[in-house]
Design a protein around this motif. Structure first.
Motif, PDB file in Angstrom:
ATOM      1  N   ILE A  81     138.104  22.194  47.324  1.00 55.63           N
ATOM      2  CA  ILE A  81     137.542  20.936  46.812  1.00 55.63           C
ATOM      3  C   ILE A  81     136.054  20.911  47.129  1.00 55.63           C
ATOM      4  O   ILE A  81     135.646  21.063  48.286  1.00 55.63           O
ATOM      5  N   SER A  82     135.237  20.705  46.085  1.00 52.84           N
ATOM      6  CA  SER A  82     133.800  20.618  46.283  1.00 52.84           C
ATOM      7  C   SER A  82     133.162  20.021  45.029  1.00 52.84           C
ATOM      8  O   SER A  82     133.831  19.345  44.240  1.00 52.84           O
ATOM      9  N   ALA A  83     131.861  20.284  44.857  1.00 54.67           N
ATOM     10  CA  ALA A  83     131.143  19.830  43.667  1.00 54.67           C
ATOM     11  C   ALA A  83     130.063  20.841  43.320  1.00 54.67           C
ATOM     12  O   ALA A  83     129.501  21.495  44.210  1.00 54.67           O
ATOM     13  N   VAL A  84     129.812  20.968  42.035  1.00 55.72           N
ATOM     14  CA  VAL A  84     128.727  21.818  41.538  1.00 55.72           C
ATOM     15  C   VAL A  84     127.825  20.987  40.644  1.00 55.72           C
ATOM     16  O   VAL A  84     128.175  19.886  40.217  1.00 55.72           O
ATOM     17  N   GLY A  85     126.650  21.546  40.341  1.00 51.97           N
ATOM     18  CA  GLY A  85     125.702  20.856  39.479  1.00 51.97           C
ATOM     19  C   GLY A  85     125.911  21.158  38.010  1.00 51.97           C
ATOM     20  O   GLY A  85     126.693  22.040  37.640  1.00 51.97           O
ATOM     21  N   ARG A  86     125.193  20.423  37.182  1.00 53.63           N
ATOM     22  CA  ARG A  86     125.215  20.666  35.731  1.00 53.63           C
ATOM     23  C   ARG A  86     124.168  21.737  35.420  1.00 53.63           C
ATOM     24  O   ARG A  86     123.147  21.476  34.753  1.00 53.63           O
ATOM     25  N   ASP A  87     124.409  22.927  35.907  1.00 53.22           N
ATOM     26  CA  ASP A  87     123.414  23.989  35.778  1.00 53.22           C
ATOM     27  C   ASP A  87     124.132  25.333  35.643  1.00 53.22           C
ATOM     28  O   ASP A  87     125.356  25.422  35.759  1.00 53.22           O
ATOM     29  N   ARG A 142     120.024  24.832  51.721  1.00 51.26           N
ATOM     30  CA  ARG A 142     119.293  23.856  50.900  1.00 51.26           C
ATOM     31  C   ARG A 142     119.964  22.480  50.971  1.00 51.26           C
ATOM     32  O   ARG A 142     121.198  22.373  50.987  1.00 51.26           O
ATOM     33  N   GLN A 143     119.170  21.425  51.017  1.00 51.25           N
ATOM     34  CA  GLN A 143     119.689  20.059  51.114  1.00 51.25           C
ATOM     35  C   GLN A 143     119.653  19.345  49.760  1.00 51.25           C
ATOM     36  O   GLN A 143     119.044  19.814  48.803  1.00 51.25           O
ATOM     37  N   GLY A 144     120.328  18.186  49.691  1.00 45.80           N
ATOM     38  CA  GLY A 144     120.337  17.361  48.478  1.00 45.80           C
ATOM     39  C   GLY A 144     120.985  18.045  47.299  1.00 45.80           C
ATOM     40  O   GLY A 144     120.527  17.923  46.155  1.00 45.80           O
ATOM     41  N   VAL A 145     122.096  18.754  47.573  1.00 49.87           N
ATOM     42  CA  VAL A 145     122.733  19.562  46.535  1.00 49.87           C
ATOM     43  C   VAL A 145     124.086  18.956  46.157  1.00 49.87           C
ATOM     44  O   VAL A 145     124.525  17.947  46.709  1.00 49.87           O
ATOM     45  N   ALA A 146     124.762  19.615  45.220  1.00 48.62           N
ATOM     46  CA  ALA A 146     125.996  19.048  44.650  1.00 48.62           C
ATOM     47  C   ALA A 146     127.041  18.777  45.722  1.00 48.62           C
ATOM     48  O   ALA A 146     127.664  17.714  45.747  1.00 48.62           O
ATOM     49  N   TRP A 147     127.277  19.740  46.632  1.00 46.13           N
ATOM     50  CA  TRP A 147     128.356  19.552  47.606  1.00 46.13           C
ATOM     51  C   TRP A 147     128.029  18.480  48.654  1.00 46.13           C
ATOM     52  O   TRP A 147     128.899  18.104  49.432  1.00 46.13           O
ATOM     53  N   ASP A 148     126.805  17.986  48.669  1.00 45.41           N
ATOM     54  CA  ASP A 148     126.488  16.802  49.482  1.00 45.41           C
ATOM     55  C   ASP A 148     126.997  15.526  48.807  1.00 45.41           C
ATOM     56  O   ASP A 148     126.939  14.448  49.409  1.00 45.41           O
ATOM     57  N   PHE A 154     135.041  10.854  45.709  1.00 43.92           N
ATOM     58  CA  PHE A 154     136.483  10.693  45.950  1.00 43.92           C
ATOM     59  C   PHE A 154     137.105  10.125  44.685  1.00 43.92           C
ATOM     60  O   PHE A 154     136.812   9.021  44.263  1.00 43.92           O
ATOM     61  N   THR A 155     137.975  10.904  44.066  1.00 44.68           N
ATOM     62  CA  THR A 155     138.541  10.553  42.767  1.00 44.68           C
ATOM     63  C   THR A 155     140.037  10.277  42.902  1.00 44.68           C
ATOM     64  O   THR A 155     140.661  10.584  43.924  1.00 44.68           O
ATOM     65  N   ASP A 156     140.626   9.740  41.830  1.00 46.84           N
ATOM     66  CA  ASP A 156     142.076   9.544  41.800  1.00 46.84           C
ATOM     67  C   ASP A 156     142.808  10.880  41.961  1.00 46.84           C
ATOM     68  O   ASP A 156     143.851  10.953  42.610  1.00 46.84           O
ATOM     69  N   GLN A 216     129.662  17.134  56.054  1.00 46.69           N
ATOM     70  CA  GLN A 216     129.590  15.739  56.493  1.00 46.69           C
ATOM     71  C   GLN A 216     128.152  15.301  56.804  1.00 46.69           C
ATOM     72  O   GLN A 216     127.937  14.185  57.279  1.00 46.69           O
ATOM     73  N   ARG A 217     127.164  16.155  56.503  1.00 44.15           N
ATOM     74  CA  ARG A 217     125.778  15.774  56.764  1.00 44.15           C
ATOM     75  C   ARG A 217     125.325  14.639  55.843  1.00 44.15           C
ATOM     76  O   ARG A 217     124.370  13.931  56.140  1.00 44.15           O
ATOM     77  N   SER A 218     126.036  14.476  54.692  1.00 41.98           N
ATOM     78  CA  SER A 218     125.691  13.396  53.772  1.00 41.98           C
ATOM     79  C   SER A 218     126.786  12.335  53.801  1.00 41.98           C
ATOM     80  O   SER A 218     127.963  12.640  53.992  1.00 41.98           O
ATOM     81  N   GLU A 219     126.391  11.090  53.583  1.00 47.79           N
ATOM     82  CA  GLU A 219     127.342   9.982  53.643  1.00 47.79           C
ATOM     83  C   GLU A 219     128.406  10.086  52.559  1.00 47.79           C
ATOM     84  O   GLU A 219     129.580   9.785  52.795  1.00 47.79           O
ATOM     85  N   VAL A 220     128.014  10.545  51.364  1.00 49.66           N
ATOM     86  CA  VAL A 220     128.960  10.601  50.242  1.00 49.66           C
ATOM     87  C   VAL A 220     130.098  11.577  50.540  1.00 49.66           C
ATOM     88  O   VAL A 220     131.282  11.228  50.480  1.00 49.66           O
ATOM     89  N   SER A 221     129.760  12.819  50.865  1.00 40.96           N
ATOM     90  CA  SER A 221     130.802  13.816  51.115  1.00 40.96           C
ATOM     91  C   SER A 221     131.567  13.515  52.399  1.00 40.96           C
ATOM     92  O   SER A 221     132.780  13.766  52.465  1.00 40.96           O
ATOM     93  N   ARG A 222     130.884  12.969  53.401  1.00 39.64           N
ATOM     94  CA  ARG A 222     131.594  12.602  54.637  1.00 39.64           C
ATOM     95  C   ARG A 222     132.663  11.558  54.351  1.00 39.64           C
ATOM     96  O   ARG A 222     133.805  11.664  54.822  1.00 39.64           O
TER      97      ARG A 222
END
Length: 295
Positions: free
Chosen positions: A46-52, A96-102, A106-108, A127-133
């Motif tokens: 489970i993670s996230a990637v960018g539109r790139d 690198r900071q401020g990336v997709a996995w930050d 949380f989805t259904d 967990q360094r970012s509030e969203v992913s944490r």
């Protein structure tokens, strides 16, 4: 013991390791999920990637590896890490900071997946970012209320991306702690632990945080598995090291897979050591395991 059909998840960073020989897919939770899936359990990253383009390529690579994923696509660049490897194969990281996995939402789908998850591995880095944490904690909260469910905190301290509060909270919500000797020393200083033998520190952590299992890896000096009822030590095999990228993740994955398949703790430990030694002999974090190491 748990049903082998149940799901094992790695949640957190998925990224490109920019190694001296070129880029390779990585991220500790993705490494963990891949090796679990190689060992015959349904592993999901489970993670996230960018539109790139890097994000598209990352998803294609996971598909080619036959690794199941829940990969959100978000409006941030796909993560990259500059990895430099010294003359004995030990890596250092520039993340690198401020990336997709930050920014893993949380989805259904994640809530439904959590309700069916037997074991999850998470670390400190995502967990360094509030969203992913928040997403990681909500996933853990949505898992079945079952004492046999494994919530594995592979502490995996990187650069400055952790705080005492983050470590403390994560150790309180996990029931399996994976740590290496350098990290044990570091958190001993952070929390002013008493000047006692490292084994006594591990037993202290086991008791303090009500852990089922504590895994301590010490590089060439071997590894330990501590439980309330006993202790296991296995020496580290001598291999020609290509690099140690992902070796700890493969150790955690192999131990988890063997444990969930019902192997005794000592046997699961020995298998984890063999798998991580093989990974050290290969370049990158996700080599294909030989049949002799499959469960």
């Amino acid at each position: 013991m748990m049903e082998n059909s149940q799901i094992v998840v790695g949640i957190g960073e998925a990224l490109w390791d920019l190694l001296p020989e070129g880029k390779k897919i990585g991220g500790a939770p993705a490494n963990f999920a891949y090796h679990v899936s190689q060992l015959g359990l349904p592993g999901i990253a489970i993670s996230a990637v960018g539109r790139d383009l890097l994000g598209e390529e990352l998803i294609r690579q996971f598909e080619q590896l036959s690794l199941n994923t829940e990969m959100s696509v978000v409006d941030y660049p796909t993560g990259t890490v500059l990895v430099e490897v010294d003359e004995v194969g030990i890596p250092s990281y520039n993340i690198r900071q401020g990336v997709a996995w930050d920014n893993i939402p949380f989805t259904d789908a994640l809530e439904q997946l959590a309700s069916k998850t037997t074991a999850v591995c998470f670390g400190s880095l995502a967990q360094r970012s509030e969203v992913s944490r928040s997403t990681i904690h909500r996933f853990l909260d949505a898992m079945p209320e079952d004492r046999e469910t494994l919530k594995i905190f592979d502490i995996n301290l990187r650069q400055q991306f952790y705080t005492p509060e983050l470590i403390e909270e994560s150790m309180r919500i996990c029931n399996v702690l994976k740590i290496n000797d350098e990290e044990l020393e570091l958190i001993s200083g952070l929390f002013d632990y008493p000047a006692i033998d490292f084994k006594d520190k591990c037993r202290m952590l086991l008791e303090k945080y009500d852990l089922k299992i504590l895994i301590l890896t010490c590089g060439v000096d071997g590894s330990y598995v501590f439980t309330r009822g006993g202790e296991s030590f296995v020496e580290t095999p001598k291999v020609e090291v290509a690099d140690t990228v992902g070796a700890g993740d493969s150790f955690t994955a192999a131990f988890t897979a063997a444990y969930l398949r019902g192997l005794p703790m000592e046997e699961a430990h020995r298998h984890a050591v063999k798998v991580s030694a093989f990974v050290c002999s290969c370049q990158g974090a996700m080599p294909k395991l030989p049949e002799s190491l499959l469960l």
